[in-house]
Write an enzyme that holds these catalytic residues in place. Structure first.
Site, PDB file in Angstrom:
ATOM      1  N   TRP A 154     -15.652  23.759  47.901  1.00  0.00           N
ATOM      2  CA  TRP A 154     -15.244  22.645  47.029  1.00  0.00           C
ATOM      3  C   TRP A 154     -14.852  23.237  45.672  1.00  0.00           C
ATOM      4  O   TRP A 154     -15.599  24.049  45.103  1.00  0.00           O
ATOM      5  CB  TRP A 154     -16.415  21.673  46.880  1.00  0.00           C
ATOM      6  CG  TRP A 154     -16.179  20.560  45.907  1.00  0.00           C
ATOM      7  CD1 TRP A 154     -15.071  19.752  45.828  1.00  0.00           C
ATOM      8  CD2 TRP A 154     -17.062  20.125  44.861  1.00  0.00           C
ATOM      9  NE1 TRP A 154     -15.227  18.841  44.810  1.00  0.00           N
ATOM     10  CE2 TRP A 154     -16.443  19.046  44.189  1.00  0.00           C
ATOM     11  CE3 TRP A 154     -18.326  20.527  44.432  1.00  0.00           C
ATOM     12  CZ2 TRP A 154     -17.032  18.374  43.128  1.00  0.00           C
ATOM     13  CZ3 TRP A 154     -18.918  19.861  43.374  1.00  0.00           C
ATOM     14  CH2 TRP A 154     -18.268  18.796  42.733  1.00  0.00           C
ATOM     15  N   ASP A 196     -25.782  22.041  49.389  1.00  0.00           N
ATOM     16  CA  ASP A 196     -25.057  20.942  48.756  1.00  0.00           C
ATOM     17  C   ASP A 196     -24.861  19.884  49.849  1.00  0.00           C
ATOM     18  O   ASP A 196     -24.135  20.119  50.823  1.00  0.00           O
ATOM     19  CB  ASP A 196     -23.701  21.453  48.234  1.00  0.00           C
ATOM     20  CG  ASP A 196     -22.905  20.353  47.537  1.00  0.00           C
ATOM     21  OD1 ASP A 196     -23.361  19.192  47.503  1.00  0.00           O
ATOM     22  OD2 ASP A 196     -21.809  20.671  47.010  1.00  0.00           O
ATOM     23  N   LYS A 242     -20.357   9.142  48.501  1.00  0.00           N
ATOM     24  CA  LYS A 242     -19.607   8.829  49.726  1.00  0.00           C
ATOM     25  C   LYS A 242     -20.377   7.930  50.678  1.00  0.00           C
ATOM     26  O   LYS A 242     -19.860   6.907  51.116  1.00  0.00           O
ATOM     27  CB  LYS A 242     -19.208  10.128  50.441  1.00  0.00           C
ATOM     28  CG  LYS A 242     -17.908  10.697  49.996  1.00  0.00           C
ATOM     29  CD  LYS A 242     -17.898  11.266  48.578  1.00  0.00           C
ATOM     30  CE  LYS A 242     -18.706  12.527  48.447  1.00  0.00           C
ATOM     31  NZ  LYS A 242     -18.571  13.206  47.166  1.00  0.00           N
TER      32      LYS A 242
HETATM   33  N1  PLA Z   1     -20.260  18.583  46.608  1.00  0.00           N
HETATM   34  C1  PLA Z   1     -19.215  18.515  47.435  1.00  0.00           C
HETATM   35  C2  PLA Z   1     -19.148  19.473  48.566  1.00  0.00           C
HETATM   36  C3  PLA Z   1     -18.222  17.545  47.248  1.00  0.00           C
HETATM   37  O1  PLA Z   1     -17.208  17.493  48.099  1.00  0.00           O
HETATM   38  C4  PLA Z   1     -18.313  16.669  46.155  1.00  0.00           C
HETATM   39  C5  PLA Z   1     -17.255  15.630  45.895  1.00  0.00           C
HETATM   40  C6  PLA Z   1     -19.447  16.774  45.328  1.00  0.00           C
HETATM   41  C7  PLA Z   1     -20.397  17.743  45.581  1.00  0.00           C
HETATM   42  C8  PLA Z   1     -19.685  15.916  44.122  1.00  0.00           C
HETATM   43  O2  PLA Z   1     -19.548  14.587  44.263  1.00  0.00           O
HETATM   44  P1  PLA Z   1     -20.275  13.590  43.253  1.00  0.00           P
HETATM   45  O3  PLA Z   1     -20.476  14.305  41.981  1.00  0.00           O
HETATM   46  O4  PLA Z   1     -19.365  12.434  43.152  1.00  0.00           O
HETATM   47  O5  PLA Z   1     -21.556  13.240  43.921  1.00  0.00           O
HETATM   48  N2  PLA Z   1     -15.949  15.999  46.244  1.00  0.00           N
HETATM   49  C9  PLA Z   1     -14.832  15.030  46.147  1.00  0.00           C
HETATM   50  C10 PLA Z   1     -14.657  14.486  44.742  1.00  0.00           C
HETATM   51  C11 PLA Z   1     -15.069  13.862  47.076  1.00  0.00           C
HETATM   52  C12 PLA Z   1     -14.548  15.499  43.629  1.00  0.00           C
HETATM   53  O6  PLA Z   1     -13.860  16.508  43.740  1.00  0.00           O
HETATM   54  O7  PLA Z   1     -15.220  15.259  42.616  1.00  0.00           O
HETATM   55  C13 PLA Z   1     -13.573  15.769  46.622  1.00  0.00           C
HETATM   56  O8  PLA Z   1     -12.505  15.120  46.685  1.00  0.00           O
HETATM   57  O9  PLA Z   1     -13.671  16.959  46.979  1.00  0.00           O
END
Ligand code: PLA
Length: 463
Positions: free
Chosen positions: A191, A272, A308
């Site tokens: 991510w 995570d 989510k």
């Molecule tokens: N960890 C992972 C692996 C994630 O994909 C995301 C969110 C988070 C943590 C953190 O989300 P939160 O802070 O809202 O709880 N990833 C998203 C959104 C859905 C983003 O980038 O913030 C994504 O599109 O990858």
């Protein structure tokens, strides 16, 4: 002089069409430009004083060395999407669940919990630094199961965090303070925000191999050898389920081997968990990797998010859990997490914490949540299948698209490179991240064929 582009910009006719505030800023900027051009001598002293002070304010900013930051690779995609006026546009960038009509979705169970909360008219006093006690209990139990020895022996330090991101950040601060010579191993790819989080917390990191483009699957041997090669006592960041961005998870057997190596090397597993229940539709199944590590008696860290699985994106509700060898250690770790949180944000927001606690604490609402979660996960699976069918039906090149069906969670890692991803956006108005990831949660059955056309064109006609 009138022909100067700078001075003609400053003319009142050009600015009069602008709304009041913008006109002020526009004139302010033009005035400062004009000052540079004319110099003070040409202006009477009263005007000069006014203009000079304005000019100084604009031109001698203490912030002039601050350069423009690039747009965020994920959240910036939504900004570009909003600016596009094409009817066919699709936002497959951020991982946010949409209905079949591509509308944001507030879970019914969340609305019910909020109605109850309104009736109870609870106050808005500060929460303790560690968050809402009922939430912290519920979140740890959801993760490990109520009868898990780590819960019964009170070996988990749980602190409510600002969703997944804030919880990861708090854990990173703990690592920076108490393990200054350790590094974090992160998967390649991962991510996008993981690297930012550790960079900003000044925690060194390096990558372990994860994705193999040749097989469009897991590079398991690469992963194992990189974890083995890392200095003893490293933190190993693992995605509990539905790996982002690849959608490829280790099998249960592979998880056991990963745990063996981590144990042998005295590493500290750091999970995570941003998609519990959202990957398979089952809360328990999606927590099985974490529970297996805990069952081995290991100490571990787990960041959780309710963005989510409960659709609470903007409520910023999540937690950091540290499983410790004893309740005494857990007690001390929790006290230090609180100490780190206090100067960062003092204490967390209450609304999302109450929603989670009320849903998990009420058996009817809890069952209803599980059903709604399963139906969200089911909708994503069905568009995944429809996309695959459309690709197979439309593409006669013989390419094997079955990798799409093997991936789980809300994302599909298409294998499209940056140029091909650019083509998806520029030609087809499909907004996605430049690493080739698409969020299937932003796709409806009605758009699968269009998306398949876009992918096939980008894949075959752009190198
Ligand atoms: N960890 C992972 C692996 C994630 O994909 C995301 C969110 C988070 C943590 C953190 O989300 P939160 O802070 O809202 O709880 N990833 C998203 C959104 C859905 C983003 O980038 O913030 C994504 O599109 O990858």
């Amino acid at each position: 002089m009138a022909s100067s582009p700078i001075l003609s910009l400053a003319s009142s006719t050009a600015s009069s069409a602008l709304p009041c505030r913008r006109r002020f800023l526009h004139n302010l900027k033009a005035t400062s430009n004009q000052m540079t051009f004319l110099g003070n001598d040409h202006i009477n002293s009263k005007q000069s004083f006014f203009r000079t002070s304005m000019s100084v304010a604009v031109e001698n900013s203490k912030f002039t060395d601050i350069t423009m930051a690039p747009p965020d690779p994920i959240l910036g995609v939504s900004e570009a999407f909003r600016a596009d006026t094409n009817e066919m546009k699709l936002n497959l960038g951020v991982g946010a669940y949409r209905t079949e009509d591509l509308q944001p979705y507030v879970l019914n169970v969340v609305k019910k919990a909020e109605t109850l909360m309104l009736e109870w008219a609870e106050n808005k006093e500060y929460l303790p630094i560690e968050g809402l006690a009922a939430f912290n209990k519920a979140t740890a139990e959801l993760l490990f199961g109520t009868e898990n020895p780590v819960i019964l022996q009170q070996r988990v330090a749980t602190v409510q965090g600002l969703s997944g991101t804030g919880s990861l950040r708090l854990a990173a601060a703990l690592i920076e303070r108490y393990f200054p010579s350790s590094k974090v191993l992160i998967s390649s790819p991962t991510w996008g925000n993981h690297k930012n989080i550790f960079n900003d917390a000044r925690v060194p990191w390096s990558e372990y191999r994860y994705y193999d483009p040749k097989t469009v699957g897991l590079d398991f041997d690469g992963m194992i050898s990189d974890i083995k090669a890392a200095p003893e006592g490293s933190f190993v960041l693992l995605h509990g389920c539905a790996h982002n961005p690849t959608g490829i998870d280790p099998t249960p057997e592979q998880w056991e081997i990963i745990a063996d190596v981590i144990q042998e090397k005295n590493h500290i597993p750091f999970f995570d968990v941003a998609y519990q229940g959202f990957a398979s539709g089952s809360l328990d199944k999606d927590a099985s990797s974490v529970r297996m590590f805990a069952a081995r008696g290991l100490e571990l860290l787990i960041a959780q998010s309710y963005s989510k699985n409960l659709g609470l994106y903007a409520e910023r509700i999540g937690a950091i859990n540290v499983v410790c060898s004893s309740s005494d250690v857990a007690h001390r770790v929790k006290s230090q997490l609180k100490r780190l949180a206090r100067p960062m944000y003092s204490n967390p927001p209450i609304h999302g914490a109450r929603i989670v606690a009320n849903i998990v604490g009420n058996s009817d609402l809890f069952s209803e949540w599980k059903e709604e979660m399963a139906s969200m996960a089911g909708r994503i699976k069905s568009v995944r299948k429809k996309l695959y069918d459309s690709l197979c039906a439309k593409d006669n090149s013989g390419k094997d698209w079955s990798f799409i069906l093997k991936q789980i969670g809300m994302f599909s890692f298409t294998g499209l490179n940056k140029a091909q991803s650019d083509n998806m956006t520029n030609k087809w108005h499909v907004y996605m991240t430049k690493d080739g990831r698409i969020s299937l949660a932003g796709l409806s059955s009605a758009n699968c064929e269009y998306l398949a056309d876009a992918i096939i064109d980008s894949y075959h006609n752009v190198s």
